[in-house]
Motif scaffolding. Structure first.
Motif, PDB file in Angstrom:
ATOM      1  N   ARG A  86       0.801  -1.220   0.000  1.00 50.82           N
ATOM      2  CA  ARG A  86       0.000   0.000   0.000  1.00 50.82           C
ATOM      3  C   ARG A  86       0.838   1.276   0.000  1.00 50.82           C
ATOM      4  NH1 ARG A  86      -4.237  -0.850   4.661  1.00 50.82           N
ATOM      5  NH2 ARG A  86      -5.262   0.852   3.595  1.00 50.82           N
ATOM      6  N   ASP A  87       2.154   1.156  -0.096  1.00 46.79           N
ATOM      7  CA  ASP A  87       3.031   2.322  -0.069  1.00 46.79           C
ATOM      8  C   ASP A  87       3.646   2.535  -1.445  1.00 46.79           C
ATOM      9  OD1 ASP A  87       2.553   2.459   2.659  1.00 46.79           O
ATOM     10  OD2 ASP A  87       4.265   1.182   3.137  1.00 46.79           O
ATOM     11  N   ARG A  88       3.763   3.817  -1.837  1.00 43.32           N
ATOM     12  CA  ARG A  88       4.292   4.157  -3.155  1.00 43.32           C
ATOM     13  C   ARG A  88       5.188   5.383  -3.085  1.00 43.32           C
ATOM     14  NH1 ARG A  88       1.763   1.363  -6.822  1.00 43.32           N
ATOM     15  NH2 ARG A  88       2.476   2.546  -8.610  1.00 43.32           N
ATOM     16  N   LEU A  89       6.118   5.467  -4.027  1.00 41.20           N
ATOM     17  CA  LEU A  89       6.882   6.686  -4.294  1.00 41.20           C
ATOM     18  C   LEU A  89       6.356   7.237  -5.607  1.00 41.20           C
ATOM     19  CD1 LEU A  89      10.628   5.913  -3.553  1.00 41.20           C
ATOM     20  CD2 LEU A  89       9.141   7.495  -2.355  1.00 41.20           C
ATOM     21  N   VAL A  90       6.078   8.533  -5.645  1.00 46.47           N
ATOM     22  CA  VAL A  90       5.524   9.158  -6.836  1.00 46.47           C
ATOM     23  C   VAL A  90       6.337  10.404  -7.141  1.00 46.47           C
ATOM     24  CG1 VAL A  90       3.475  10.227  -7.822  1.00 46.47           C
ATOM     25  CG2 VAL A  90       3.221   8.292  -6.298  1.00 46.47           C
ATOM     26  N   LEU A  91       6.726  10.550  -8.408  1.00 44.70           N
ATOM     27  CA  LEU A  91       7.419  11.738  -8.862  1.00 44.70           C
ATOM     28  C   LEU A  91       6.430  12.553  -9.694  1.00 44.70           C
ATOM     29  CD1 LEU A  91      10.099  13.302  -9.050  1.00 44.70           C
ATOM     30  CD2 LEU A  91      10.571  12.016 -11.152  1.00 44.70           C
ATOM     31  N   VAL A  92       6.113  13.762  -9.217  1.00 47.92           N
ATOM     32  CA  VAL A  92       5.164  14.623  -9.918  1.00 47.92           C
ATOM     33  C   VAL A  92       5.873  15.907 -10.331  1.00 47.92           C
ATOM     34  CG1 VAL A  92       3.114  13.730  -8.744  1.00 47.92           C
ATOM     35  CG2 VAL A  92       4.319  15.666  -7.783  1.00 47.92           C
ATOM     36  N   GLN A  93       5.373  16.497 -11.407  1.00 50.09           N
ATOM     37  CA  GLN A  93       5.905  17.766 -11.869  1.00 50.09           C
ATOM     38  C   GLN A  93       4.820  18.814 -11.720  1.00 50.09           C
ATOM     39  OE1 GLN A  93       8.109  17.647 -15.412  1.00 50.09           O
ATOM     40  NE2 GLN A  93       8.214  19.858 -15.639  1.00 50.09           N
ATOM     41  N   VAL A  94       5.151  19.894 -11.015  1.00 47.51           N
ATOM     42  CA  VAL A  94       4.248  21.018 -10.828  1.00 47.51           C
ATOM     43  C   VAL A  94       4.950  22.232 -11.423  1.00 47.51           C
ATOM     44  CG1 VAL A  94       2.991  22.416  -9.164  1.00 47.51           C
ATOM     45  CG2 VAL A  94       3.374  19.994  -8.700  1.00 47.51           C
ATOM     46  N   GLY A  95       4.465  22.680 -12.552  1.00 46.08           N
ATOM     47  CA  GLY A  95       5.140  23.783 -13.237  1.00 46.08           C
ATOM     48  C   GLY A  95       6.502  23.319 -13.707  1.00 46.08           C
ATOM     49  N   ASN A  96       7.572  23.958 -13.199  1.00 44.79           N
ATOM     50  CA  ASN A  96       8.935  23.585 -13.571  1.00 44.79           C
ATOM     51  C   ASN A  96       9.627  22.767 -12.493  1.00 44.79           C
ATOM     52  OD1 ASN A  96       8.739  24.902 -16.020  1.00 44.79           O
ATOM     53  ND2 ASN A  96       9.402  26.859 -15.150  1.00 44.79           N
ATOM     54  N   GLU A  97       8.963  22.497 -11.382  1.00 43.84           N
ATOM     55  CA  GLU A  97       9.559  21.747 -10.278  1.00 43.84           C
ATOM     56  C   GLU A  97       9.082  20.306 -10.301  1.00 43.84           C
ATOM     57  OE1 GLU A  97       8.543  23.561  -6.589  1.00 43.84           O
ATOM     58  OE2 GLU A  97      10.353  24.769  -6.562  1.00 43.84           O
ATOM     59  N   GLN A  98       9.974  19.409  -9.912  1.00 40.61           N
ATOM     60  CA  GLN A  98       9.614  18.010  -9.729  1.00 40.61           C
ATOM     61  C   GLN A  98       9.725  17.689  -8.245  1.00 40.61           C
ATOM     62  OE1 GLN A  98      11.983  15.571 -12.322  1.00 40.61           O
ATOM     63  NE2 GLN A  98      10.636  15.958 -14.067  1.00 40.61           N
ATOM     64  N   ILE A  99       8.691  17.020  -7.724  1.00 44.33           N
ATOM     65  CA  ILE A  99       8.624  16.720  -6.299  1.00 44.33           C
ATOM     66  C   ILE A  99       8.460  15.221  -6.128  1.00 44.33           C
ATOM     67  CG2 ILE A  99       7.390  17.171  -4.149  1.00 44.33           C
ATOM     68  CD1 ILE A  99       6.279  19.709  -5.526  1.00 44.33           C
ATOM     69  N   LEU A 100       9.268  14.634  -5.247  1.00 46.26           N
ATOM     70  CA  LEU A 100       9.160  13.222  -4.914  1.00 46.26           C
ATOM     71  C   LEU A 100       8.247  13.103  -3.695  1.00 46.26           C
ATOM     72  CD1 LEU A 100      10.186  10.358  -5.575  1.00 46.26           C
ATOM     73  CD2 LEU A 100      11.986  10.741  -3.886  1.00 46.26           C
ATOM     74  N   LEU A 101       7.157  12.345  -3.845  1.00 44.85           N
ATOM     75  CA  LEU A 101       6.171  12.193  -2.779  1.00 44.85           C
ATOM     76  C   LEU A 101       6.145  10.760  -2.290  1.00 44.85           C
ATOM     77  CD1 LEU A 101       3.171  14.086  -4.419  1.00 44.85           C
ATOM     78  CD2 LEU A 101       4.744  14.976  -2.708  1.00 44.85           C
ATOM     79  N   GLY A 102       5.958  10.595  -0.989  1.00 45.20           N
ATOM     80  CA  GLY A 102       5.727   9.289  -0.399  1.00 45.20           C
ATOM     81  C   GLY A 102       4.243   9.148  -0.088  1.00 45.20           C
ATOM     82  N   LEU A 103       3.609   8.103  -0.634  1.00 48.02           N
ATOM     83  CA  LEU A 103       2.173   7.896  -0.429  1.00 48.02           C
ATOM     84  C   LEU A 103       1.950   6.672   0.432  1.00 48.02           C
ATOM     85  CD1 LEU A 103       0.848   8.394  -4.078  1.00 48.02           C
ATOM     86  CD2 LEU A 103       1.073  10.082  -2.295  1.00 48.02           C
ATOM     87  N   THR A 104       1.214   6.859   1.503  1.00 48.18           N
ATOM     88  CA  THR A 104       0.753   5.761   2.345  1.00 48.18           C
ATOM     89  C   THR A 104      -0.760   5.871   2.414  1.00 48.18           C
ATOM     90  OG1 THR A 104       0.983   7.080   4.356  1.00 48.18           O
ATOM     91  CG2 THR A 104       2.890   5.771   3.704  1.00 48.18           C
ATOM     92  N   PRO A 105      -1.462   4.882   2.942  1.00 48.73           N
ATOM     93  CA  PRO A 105      -2.928   4.958   2.955  1.00 48.73           C
ATOM     94  C   PRO A 105      -3.498   6.190   3.658  1.00 48.73           C
ATOM     95  CG  PRO A 105      -2.229   2.737   3.430  1.00 48.73           C
ATOM     96  CD  PRO A 105      -0.991   3.572   3.379  1.00 48.73           C
ATOM     97  N   GLY A 106      -2.822   6.705   4.651  1.00 50.81           N
ATOM     98  CA  GLY A 106      -3.377   7.840   5.375  1.00 50.81           C
ATOM     99  C   GLY A 106      -2.610   9.136   5.224  1.00 50.81           C
TER     100      GLY A 106
END
Length: 146
Positions: A86-106
């Motif tokens: 249930r845990d993931r690493l996600v790389l998203v781009q917002v405008g010109n920045e890239q952000i590494l996010l950690g996703l857990t169920p809560g």
């Protein structure tokens, strides 16, 4: 849309309200198809009508949801990797920045803001010849075993 949905929901009740008038005027006439076959036919046709209505509304809902313009998207998903069930690493781009996010169920936790954007390779890398040879060897060994 609301008017159409309201009309479809009110239709069965309007038929029920009109039923006593119809039965009162046709009470003297013999009822055709009142046996088991007529009831079964009525049941199957009613079921098909309800299923058709459900599928039609689902199709309409999908068409309406995808109709919006996609040009104004600011957040774009670059990559995703599962760490566990249930845990993931996600790389998203917002405008010109890239952000590494950690996703857990809560929780969604920003882990790192990248200084330089990550570029993905455009063509997939082919398998190495050593891997292909090893795979063929393993497949050959499996055929020899009973």
């Amino acid at each position: 849309m609301k008017r159409l949905l309201g009309g479809l929901l009110a239709f069965p009740f309007s038929v029920l309200a009109a039923e006593p008038v119809v039965t009162a005027t046709t009470a003297a006439a013999p009822v055709v198809g009142s046996g088991i076959g007529g009831q079964l036919t009525q049941l199957v046709l009613g079921l098909l009508l309800v299923l058709g209505l459900i599928f039609g509304l689902a199709w309409l809902l999908r068409r309406v949801q995808h109709a919006g313009p996609r040009q104004g998207q600011v957040i774009e998903l670059i990559s995703s990797r599962a760490l566990g069930a249930r845990d993931r690493l996600v790389l998203v781009q917002v405008g010109n920045e890239q952000i590494l996010l950690g996703l857990t169920p809560g929780r969604i936790t920003p882990l790192h803001v990248l200084k330089e954007p990550v570029t993905l390779p455009t063509t997939p890398q082919p398998a190495t010849p050593e891997f292909a040879k090893r795979l063929l060897e393993l497949m050959g060994n499996q055929k020899d075993k009973p």
